[in-house]
Design a protein around this motif. Structure first.
Motif, short mmCIF file in Angstrom:
data_model
loop_
_atom_site.label_atom_id
_atom_site.label_comp_id
_atom_site.label_asym_id
_atom_site.label_seq_id
_atom_site.Cartn_x
_atom_site.Cartn_y
_atom_site.Cartn_z
N GLY A 70 0.80 -1.22 0.00
CA GLY A 70 0.00 0.00 0.00
C GLY A 70 0.83 1.26 0.00
N SER A 71 2.05 1.15 0.47
CA SER A 71 2.92 2.33 0.50
C SER A 71 3.28 2.81 -0.90
CB SER A 71 4.18 2.04 1.30
OG SER A 71 4.91 1.00 0.71
N PHE A 72 3.26 1.91 -1.88
CA PHE A 72 3.53 2.32 -3.26
C PHE A 72 2.48 3.31 -3.76
CE2 PHE A 72 5.95 -1.75 -4.10
CZ PHE A 72 7.17 -1.11 -4.17
N LEU A 73 1.24 3.12 -3.35
CA LEU A 73 0.15 3.95 -3.86
C LEU A 73 0.31 5.41 -3.46
CD1 LEU A 73 -2.85 1.58 -3.11
CD2 LEU A 73 -1.70 1.94 -5.29
N LEU A 81 3.83 6.50 4.10
CA LEU A 81 3.57 5.99 5.44
C LEU A 81 2.08 5.93 5.76
CD1 LEU A 81 3.04 8.69 7.54
CD2 LEU A 81 5.36 9.02 6.80
N LEU A 82 1.24 6.43 4.89
CA LEU A 82 -0.20 6.43 5.15
C LEU A 82 -0.80 5.02 5.16
CD1 LEU A 82 -2.47 8.42 5.67
CD2 LEU A 82 -2.89 8.49 3.22
N ALA A 83 -0.41 4.17 4.20
CA ALA A 83 -0.98 2.82 4.13
C ALA A 83 -0.62 1.97 5.35
CB ALA A 83 -0.54 2.13 2.84
N PRO A 84 0.66 1.89 5.74
CA PRO A 84 0.93 1.08 6.94
C PRO A 84 0.30 1.67 8.21
CG PRO A 84 2.97 2.01 6.07
CD PRO A 84 1.88 2.32 5.10
N LEU A 85 0.17 2.98 8.26
CA LEU A 85 -0.47 3.60 9.42
C LEU A 85 -1.95 3.21 9.47
CD1 LEU A 85 -0.30 5.50 11.84
CD2 LEU A 85 -0.81 7.39 10.30
N LEU A 86 -2.63 3.21 8.33
CA LEU A 86 -4.03 2.80 8.29
C LEU A 86 -4.19 1.34 8.67
CD1 LEU A 86 -5.42 4.66 5.15
CD2 LEU A 86 -6.02 5.04 7.54
N SER A 105 6.70 -1.72 8.42
CA SER A 105 6.55 -0.93 7.21
C SER A 105 6.45 0.56 7.53
CB SER A 105 5.31 -1.38 6.43
OG SER A 105 5.16 -0.65 5.24
N LEU A 106 5.75 0.91 8.59
CA LEU A 106 5.62 2.31 8.98
C LEU A 106 6.98 2.90 9.33
CD1 LEU A 106 3.79 4.73 9.61
CD2 LEU A 106 3.48 3.80 11.90
N ASN A 107 7.77 2.17 10.08
CA ASN A 107 9.12 2.64 10.42
C ASN A 107 9.96 2.84 9.17
OD1 ASN A 107 9.17 2.92 13.27
ND2 ASN A 107 9.19 0.71 13.49
N PHE A 108 9.87 1.90 8.24
CA PHE A 108 10.64 2.03 7.00
C PHE A 108 10.17 3.25 6.19
CE2 PHE A 108 11.28 1.15 2.47
CZ PHE A 108 12.67 1.16 2.45
N GLN A 109 8.88 3.49 6.14
CA GLN A 109 8.35 4.61 5.36
C GLN A 109 8.75 5.95 5.97
OE1 GLN A 109 7.12 4.22 2.39
NE2 GLN A 109 7.21 2.01 2.63
N ILE A 110 8.80 6.02 7.29
CA ILE A 110 9.28 7.24 7.94
C ILE A 110 10.74 7.48 7.57
CG2 ILE A 110 9.82 8.31 10.17
CD1 ILE A 110 7.32 6.84 11.29
N ASN A 111 11.54 6.43 7.65
CA ASN A 111 12.95 6.53 7.26
C ASN A 111 13.09 6.89 5.79
OD1 ASN A 111 15.15 5.42 9.39
ND2 ASN A 111 13.12 4.58 9.81
N ALA A 112 12.27 6.31 4.94
CA ALA A 112 12.34 6.59 3.50
C ALA A 112 12.05 8.07 3.22
CB ALA A 112 11.35 5.71 2.74
N LEU A 113 11.09 8.63 3.93
CA LEU A 113 10.79 10.05 3.75
C LEU A 113 11.98 10.92 4.16
CD1 LEU A 113 8.67 12.20 3.03
CD2 LEU A 113 7.90 12.09 5.40
#
Length: 166
Positions: A70-73, A81-86, A105-113
């Motif tokens: 979902g993070s790709f979307l 980070l919206l998809a893993p948070l949801l 996934s949320l942690n990775f998306q925060i780091n990716a940002l």
């Protein structure tokens, strides 16, 4: 007075198979493996299989995979980070397995940002022109790996990730 018919199982329905997440019996088989974690080290919580979950195993794997894919979307607008948070908010309390993948996934998306903003700023000193595309390839590979591991019912830890959320 007539009695109502009692429930009968459907003779064409397949019996449920073995639990794909059997309770841990001290072995390393149910321990999460992947990047950034020593072999045999336990997860931050003890996963007790289907008894601890209020979800079917197939649904668990689908929601866990959705936390990664979902993070790709939303990644195109810097909201990966919206998809893993949801997923964490909607299904995190229903299954420890889904919560594990959503938090990871949320942690990775925060780091990716953070990495993306940092590398975009480094474009002004030209090193960002190399680092940004390389990180994009890295991002794509590890998110797909995490999704595949989640769909197979396995744990996955993202490499190079600072864990802000537990």
């Amino acid at each position: 007075m007539t009695q109502s018919p009692q429930w009968q199982p459907d003779p064409h329905e397949q019996p449920p198979g073995p639990d794909p997440y059997p309770p841990d019996q001290g072995g390393a088989a149910n321990q999460p493996t992947g990047y950034g974690q020593e072999q045999g080290s336990p997860p931050p919580y003890e996963y007790r299989g289907a008894a601890a979950s209020r979800m079917r195993p197939d649904d668990e794997r689908n929601w866990a995979m959705g936390a990664h894919l979902g993070s790709f979307l939303a990644a195109y607008v810097a909201l990966g980070l919206l998809a893993p948070l949801l997923v964490l908010l909607l299904k995190g309390n229903d299954s420890p397995y889904v919560r594990w993948h959503a938090v990871e996934s949320l942690n990775f998306q925060i780091n990716a940002l953070v990495y993306t903003v940092l590398f975009a700023l480094l474009i002004f000193v030209l090193i960002g022109l190399v680092l940004l595309p390389l990180y994009g390839i890295f991002y794509l590979i590890v998110v797909v790996l995490g999704s595949v591991k989640a769909s197979q019912g396995q744990y996955f830890r993202y490499p190079l990730t600072i864990r802000f959320v537990n």
